[in-house]
Scaffold this motif. Structure first.
Motif, mmCIF file in Angstrom:
data_model
loop_
_atom_site.group_PDB
_atom_site.id
_atom_site.type_symbol
_atom_site.label_atom_id
_atom_site.label_comp_id
_atom_site.label_asym_id
_atom_site.label_seq_id
_atom_site.Cartn_x
_atom_site.Cartn_y
_atom_site.Cartn_z
ATOM 1 N N SER A 197 0.842 -1.190 0.000
ATOM 2 C CA SER A 197 0.000 0.000 0.000
ATOM 3 C C SER A 197 0.876 1.238 0.000
ATOM 4 C CB SER A 197 -0.911 0.031 1.239
ATOM 5 O OG SER A 197 -1.803 -1.056 1.239
ATOM 6 N N TRP A 210 0.511 5.016 1.388
ATOM 7 C CA TRP A 210 -0.359 5.799 2.256
ATOM 8 C C TRP A 210 -0.664 7.143 1.621
ATOM 9 C CZ3 TRP A 210 -3.003 3.805 6.058
ATOM 10 C CH2 TRP A 210 -2.536 2.628 6.668
ATOM 11 N N ARG A 216 -3.135 9.232 6.918
ATOM 12 C CA ARG A 216 -3.172 8.377 8.109
ATOM 13 C C ARG A 216 -3.014 9.262 9.343
ATOM 14 N NH1 ARG A 216 0.990 3.345 9.077
ATOM 15 N NH2 ARG A 216 2.337 4.846 8.018
ATOM 16 N N ARG A 271 -5.471 4.782 1.526
ATOM 17 C CA ARG A 271 -4.397 3.980 0.923
ATOM 18 C C ARG A 271 -4.649 3.695 -0.541
ATOM 19 N NH1 ARG A 271 -3.821 -0.940 5.224
ATOM 20 N NH2 ARG A 271 -6.046 -0.546 5.552
#
Length: 253
Positions: free
Chosen positions: A115, A117, A120, A146
């Motif tokens: 993944s 990001w 987050r 993601r």
């Protein structure tokens, strides 16, 4: 040009009466040439002018047929170079009867995933998040955004929102969100999922490596604990050329 084009693109039925719009018939012939391997991965498509002259159609008709195939991912345009046959894409099937994370779903298929990001952290919730998650005023929300990748191909953009009560440290999620929730006895046991067709827009098209306007699947999911409380609200965008969602139906009494 006529001889090689004749072997790559037989024109039987193209001009037959009652066969539908010319651009669709030309598109079908080009697609069949790609699917059969007469036009292979990386092969350059003949110039629009040559295709129009060979098929005895307008360049507008050729362009419309080619645009359709570019949107469907069978052809790719390279600025300054031309139009080429794209790398074939293997489709992934996901059953709708099982509640699993992306990581778990891909692992069952033996596919390596990763993944990137996009977001987050903990944030003040939006009005929609407050409503969907049933949050009280002053509660923080954990957001996880993601880009999901398998076989080095971007498959989906996934944006999940949860109450900070269930995920006080979003940085603790490294691979599977559900694995992290399980540690806190907060893994969802059921979900309601809404799937709709869409056309991918910027900037999502750039992230998913598809043309603007390509077919996509927009998915909203609300996940629940055994108690009935909402634990997760997720919005995802899947590439339409790589994902099939499969449901098993049984005859009721």
């Amino acid at each position: 040009m006529t001889a090689p084009l004749a072997s790559l693109l037989p024109l039987e039925g193209l001009q037959a009466p009652g066969g539908g719009p010319l651009y669709l018939r030309l598109r079908q012939l080009l697609e069949e040439a790609i699917r059969s391997g007469r036009l292979g991965e990386g092969d350059a498509l003949p110039a629009e002018r040559d295709l129009a002259d060979y098929a005895d159609v307008s360049r507008v008709t050729v362009r419309k047929a080619v645009d359709d195939l570019v949107r469907d991912g069978l052809l790719v345009r390279r600025q300054g170079s031309g139009t080429f046959v794209a790398k074939p894409v293997s489709r992934v099937q996901q059953p709708l009867s099982r509640l699993t994370s992306f990581t778990e779903d891909m692992a069952r298929r033996g596919l390596e995933t990763r993944s990137e990001w996009l977001e987050r952290g903990l944030f003040h919730p939006s009005p929609e998040e407050m409503m969907m998650l049933g949050l009280a005023a002053g509660t923080l929300v954990a957001r996880l955004g993601r880009l999901r990748i398998a076989r080095d191909m971007p498959l989906a953009i996934e944006r999940a929102s949860l109450s900070a009560e269930f995920l006080p440290d979003p940085e603790a999620v490294t691979t599977s969100l559900y694995a992290e929730l399980e540690k806190k006895s907060a893994r969802p046991v059921r979900a309601i999922q809404r799937i709709s067709a869409c056309n991918v827009k910027e900037p999502e098209a750039g992230l998913l490596a598809v043309p603007v306007g390509a077919a996509g699947l927009s998915i909203e999911r609300i996940s629940y604990l055994a108690s009935g409380r909402v634990v997760e609200f997720t919005r995802s965008l899947y590439r339409g050329d790589t994902y099939d969602f499969v449901a098993e139906l049984t005859l009721g009494d």
